[in-house]
Design a protein around this motif. Structure first.
Motif, PDB file in Angstrom:
ATOM      1  N   LEU A 101       0.825  -1.199   0.000  1.00 19.46           N
ATOM      2  CA  LEU A 101       0.000   0.000   0.000  1.00 19.46           C
ATOM      3  C   LEU A 101       0.867   1.260   0.000  1.00 19.46           C
ATOM      4  N   CYS A 102       1.952   1.224   0.739  1.00 19.22           N
ATOM      5  CA  CYS A 102       2.863   2.366   0.753  1.00 19.22           C
ATOM      6  C   CYS A 102       3.476   2.587  -0.632  1.00 19.22           C
ATOM      7  N   LYS A 103       3.829   1.511  -1.274  1.00 16.47           N
ATOM      8  CA  LYS A 103       4.391   1.612  -2.625  1.00 16.47           C
ATOM      9  C   LYS A 103       3.388   2.265  -3.573  1.00 16.47           C
ATOM     10  N   LYS A 104       2.127   1.865  -3.459  1.00 13.83           N
ATOM     11  CA  LYS A 104       1.089   2.446  -4.311  1.00 13.83           C
ATOM     12  C   LYS A 104       0.886   3.917  -3.976  1.00 13.83           C
ATOM     13  N   MET A 105       0.959   4.248  -2.704  1.00 11.52           N
ATOM     14  CA  MET A 105       0.816   5.632  -2.250  1.00 11.52           C
ATOM     15  C   MET A 105       1.836   6.536  -2.933  1.00 11.52           C
ATOM     16  N   VAL A 106       3.068   6.068  -2.978  1.00  7.68           N
ATOM     17  CA  VAL A 106       4.147   6.849  -3.591  1.00  7.68           C
ATOM     18  C   VAL A 106       3.967   6.913  -5.107  1.00  7.68           C
ATOM     19  N   GLN A 107       3.547   5.800  -5.697  1.00  6.87           N
ATOM     20  CA  GLN A 107       3.399   5.737  -7.151  1.00  6.87           C
ATOM     21  C   GLN A 107       2.382   6.731  -7.690  1.00  6.87           C
ATOM     22  N   ILE A 108       1.330   7.007  -6.922  1.00  2.00           N
ATOM     23  CA  ILE A 108       0.304   7.913  -7.413  1.00  2.00           C
ATOM     24  C   ILE A 108       0.557   9.360  -7.003  1.00  2.00           C
ATOM     25  N   GLY A 109       1.699   9.603  -6.365  1.00  5.56           N
ATOM     26  CA  GLY A 109       2.107  10.982  -6.136  1.00  5.56           C
ATOM     27  C   GLY A 109       2.073  11.519  -4.729  1.00  5.56           C
ATOM     28  N   PHE A 110       1.717  10.684  -3.747  1.00  7.16           N
ATOM     29  CA  PHE A 110       1.731  11.152  -2.365  1.00  7.16           C
ATOM     30  C   PHE A 110       3.146  11.028  -1.793  1.00  7.16           C
ATOM     31  N   ARG A 111       3.535  12.002  -1.003  1.00  8.63           N
ATOM     32  CA  ARG A 111       4.854  11.971  -0.379  1.00  8.63           C
ATOM     33  C   ARG A 111       4.738  11.412   1.033  1.00  8.63           C
ATOM     34  N   PRO A 112       5.452  10.335   1.348  1.00  7.53           N
ATOM     35  CA  PRO A 112       5.394   9.778   2.709  1.00  7.53           C
ATOM     36  C   PRO A 112       5.968  10.757   3.723  1.00  7.53           C
ATOM     37  N   ASN A 113       5.425  10.740   4.930  1.00  3.48           N
ATOM     38  CA  ASN A 113       5.945  11.607   5.978  1.00  3.48           C
ATOM     39  C   ASN A 113       6.529  10.778   7.117  1.00  3.48           C
ATOM     40  N   ASN A 114       6.836  11.423   8.225  1.00  4.26           N
ATOM     41  CA  ASN A 114       7.465  10.710   9.333  1.00  4.26           C
ATOM     42  C   ASN A 114       6.597   9.577   9.868  1.00  4.26           C
ATOM     43  N   TYR A 115       5.282   9.753   9.861  1.00  2.51           N
ATOM     44  CA  TYR A 115       4.396   8.687  10.332  1.00  2.51           C
ATOM     45  C   TYR A 115       4.413   7.504   9.358  1.00  2.51           C
ATOM     46  N   THR A 116       4.403   7.800   8.083  1.00  2.00           N
ATOM     47  CA  THR A 116       4.468   6.731   7.079  1.00  2.00           C
ATOM     48  C   THR A 116       5.702   5.875   7.299  1.00  2.00           C
ATOM     49  N   PHE A 117       6.844   6.526   7.461  1.00  2.00           N
ATOM     50  CA  PHE A 117       8.090   5.786   7.599  1.00  2.00           C
ATOM     51  C   PHE A 117       8.137   4.972   8.891  1.00  2.00           C
ATOM     52  N   SER A 118       7.537   5.486   9.953  1.00  2.00           N
ATOM     53  CA  SER A 118       7.543   4.711  11.195  1.00  2.00           C
ATOM     54  C   SER A 118       6.777   3.407  11.029  1.00  2.00           C
ATOM     55  N   PHE A 119       5.660   3.441  10.293  1.00  2.00           N
ATOM     56  CA  PHE A 119       4.876   2.225  10.052  1.00  2.00           C
ATOM     57  C   PHE A 119       5.590   1.299   9.066  1.00  2.00           C
ATOM     58  N   VAL A 120       6.173   1.878   8.020  1.00  2.00           N
ATOM     59  CA  VAL A 120       6.869   1.073   7.010  1.00  2.00           C
ATOM     60  C   VAL A 120       8.074   0.365   7.621  1.00  2.00           C
ATOM     61  N   LEU A 121       8.805   1.045   8.470  1.00  2.00           N
ATOM     62  CA  LEU A 121       9.975   0.426   9.105  1.00  2.00           C
ATOM     63  C   LEU A 121       9.558  -0.712  10.035  1.00  2.00           C
ATOM     64  N   ARG A 122       8.421  -0.558  10.691  1.00  2.00           N
ATOM     65  CA  ARG A 122       7.907  -1.658  11.520  1.00  2.00           C
ATOM     66  C   ARG A 122       7.595  -2.870  10.656  1.00  2.00           C
ATOM     67  N   ALA A 123       6.983  -2.625   9.504  1.00  2.00           N
ATOM     68  CA  ALA A 123       6.649  -3.726   8.592  1.00  2.00           C
ATOM     69  C   ALA A 123       7.916  -4.382   8.064  1.00  2.00           C
ATOM     70  N   CYS A 124       8.892  -3.568   7.677  1.00  2.00           N
ATOM     71  CA  CYS A 124      10.165  -4.113   7.170  1.00  2.00           C
ATOM     72  C   CYS A 124      10.856  -4.947   8.228  1.00  2.00           C
ATOM     73  N   THR A 125      10.760  -4.508   9.479  1.00  2.00           N
ATOM     74  CA  THR A 125      11.369  -5.246  10.581  1.00  2.00           C
ATOM     75  C   THR A 125      10.714  -6.606  10.753  1.00  2.00           C
ATOM     76  N   GLU A 126       9.388  -6.628  10.701  1.00  2.00           N
ATOM     77  CA  GLU A 126       8.655  -7.871  10.915  1.00  2.00           C
ATOM     78  C   GLU A 126       8.962  -8.916   9.841  1.00  2.00           C
ATOM     79  N   VAL A 127       9.136  -8.483   8.613  1.00  2.00           N
ATOM     80  CA  VAL A 127       9.384  -9.434   7.516  1.00  2.00           C
ATOM     81  C   VAL A 127      10.856  -9.458   7.108  1.00  2.00           C
ATOM     82  N   CYS A 128      11.680  -8.697   7.841  1.00  2.00           N
ATOM     83  CA  CYS A 128      13.120  -8.604   7.581  1.00  2.00           C
ATOM     84  C   CYS A 128      13.386  -8.282   6.099  1.00  2.00           C
TER      85      CYS A 128
END
Length: 227
Positions: A101-128
């Motif tokens: 979903l984050c990838k799609k968010m960026v693809q359509i032109g939205f810029r991720p912010n600090n909250y986006t990255f905090s959630f994305v990093l949690r997801a990356c951590t969980e799936v390594c």
């Protein structure tokens, strides 16, 4: 198209409707208010829609599946709405969906912010997810979010969980305002990697010895066990 760009193209939800949203405590109630907003065309108001998505996605009585169906039908999604849905997927252990979903968010032109990255990093951590986590780190630096505590802590936790302690330590050393979570993330990373001596040194330097996750005596016992 951003939420501010379309601000004049929808009927704003009334104060009464927003008040009703605040009173909702069940999915049945929130759906009733949603029906009212749909009939009056106020559901197009990103502020009202965001409140409904937030309730459906991350409240104690959340229904993430319903929240996502509603999310897909919204014409005007704000960064807040995207972040809410990403957070909901992370908190329900649907990490791959969160990253997609984050990838799609960026693809359509939205810029991720600090909250986006905090959630994305949690997801990356969980799936390594090393490559995506590193790419997120690069974007964090590019967009200037590296000084935010929960983003920095997320990076340290991500690298430490993936046993990349040099990278975790680099992020730690670059930080100025280190809180309890910052220290604990790095210390736990060294313990898990078997570098108990380094972990002990850091623990001794830690300003607050009651680290929130492990009490002082518990941590020493844990370190001795790992050693």
């Amino acid at each position: 198209m951003s939420g501010s760009t379309v601000a004049s193209t929808y009927i704003k939800a009334t104060k009464g409707s927003l008040f009703l949203l605040d009173q909702c405590i069940t999915m049945i109630q929130i759906k009733q208010v949603q029906c009212h907003l749909t009939v009056t065309a106020s559901l197009l108001d990103p502020h009202a829609a965001g409140r409904i998505v937030s309730f459906c996605a991350v409240s104690p009585n959340a229904d993430v599946s319903y929240a996502y169906k509603l999310f897909l039908r919204l014409l005007h999604r704000t960064t807040f709405i995207w972040n809410t849905m990403i957070k909901a997927f992370v908190e329900t252990n649907q990490n791959t969906r969160a990253l997609s979903l984050c990838k799609k968010m960026v693809q359509i032109g939205f810029r991720p912010n600090n909250y986006t990255f905090s959630f994305v990093l949690r997801a990356c951590t969980e799936v390594c997810e090393l490559s995506l986590g590193a790419a997120s780190h690069a974007q964090v630096i590019k967009l200037g979010w590296e000084s935010y505590d929960f983003v920095r802590n997320g990076l340290i936790h991500f690298y430490a969980s993936c046993s990349l302690m040099d990278s975790a330590r680099k992020v730690f050393d670059m930080g100025v305002n280190r809180d309890v979570i910052t220290w604990t993330a790095l210390i736990n990373g060294y313990v898990k990697c078997g570098e108990v001596g380094v972990a002990q040194q850091l623990f001794d330097q830690m300003p607050e010895k009651e680290c929130g996750f492990l009490e002082c005596d518990d941590y020493r016992a844990c370190a001795s066990w790992v050693a």
